[in-house]
Design an enzyme around this catalytic site. Sequence first.
Site, short mmCIF file in Angstrom:
data_model
loop_
_atom_site.label_atom_id
_atom_site.label_comp_id
_atom_site.label_asym_id
_atom_site.label_seq_id
_atom_site.Cartn_x
_atom_site.Cartn_y
_atom_site.Cartn_z
N GLN A 198 -10.94 -10.88 -2.77
CA GLN A 198 -9.75 -10.62 -1.94
C GLN A 198 -10.08 -10.56 -0.45
OE1 GLN A 198 -8.31 -7.13 -4.45
NE2 GLN A 198 -6.41 -8.10 -3.82
N CYS B 90 -0.33 -5.87 -5.83
CA CYS B 90 -1.62 -6.46 -5.46
C CYS B 90 -1.59 -6.83 -3.99
CB CYS B 90 -1.87 -7.70 -6.32
SG CYS B 90 -3.44 -8.50 -5.97
N LEU B 91 -2.67 -6.51 -3.27
CA LEU B 91 -2.71 -6.83 -1.84
C LEU B 91 -2.72 -8.34 -1.60
CD1 LEU B 91 -5.28 -4.14 -0.64
CD2 LEU B 91 -2.79 -4.09 -0.41
N HIS C 281 -7.44 -4.15 -13.26
CA HIS C 281 -6.79 -5.04 -12.29
C HIS C 281 -7.86 -5.68 -11.37
CE1 HIS C 281 -3.43 -5.99 -9.32
NE2 HIS C 281 -4.53 -6.19 -8.61
NI NI Z 1 -5.07 -7.18 -6.80
#
Ligand code: NI
Length: 172
Positions: free
Chosen positions: A51, A89-90, A131
């Site tokens: 991410q 979710c970012l 997650h």
């Molecule tokens: Ni996420």
Amino acid sequence: MAVRKITLIGEDVLRREARKVKKLDKELHRLIDDMVETMREAPGIGLAAPQVGISRQLLVLCEPESDPVCLINPEIVEMEGNAYGEEGCLSLPGLYASVPRATRIRVLAQDCDGNHHEIEDHDFLARIIQHEYDHLQGIVFPERLDVLTRNALLEEWSAMRNGMRQDSTVTT
Ligand code: NI
């Protein structure tokens, strides 16, 4: 420490299985510090290295009112139970869905000093770990939903993205 740019769904790094961490060097510690700062700034309660665009088996978690935890090369070795719970979710900001997850997991992982641990977690924390662990396998949470819910969510996402693009066209 620095806040890093968060990758969004559709970017290649989020679709790949992340590579194992082999060296716990200065660079990795800098990455961990940056991930913690990025997670806090967002704000989020968990963040996986892909991410921030880094394909490594590394994730950070921040439980409310406790110090951040870092898991390196995590492996979920046991899963039990099943429950739905709301997730966001970012990498898909602004969208939420009810996602099925195991309610108890056992995880093998290294901490940021390279020590090996076996961790057992329940409910909320088990959900966050599953997650973030998914991110390390190239899976983003819509893939855990049934096809109709997933398609609706992704359509909403496209509409939001198109809306954002239009806004920026107007303002420039
Ligand atoms: Ni996420």
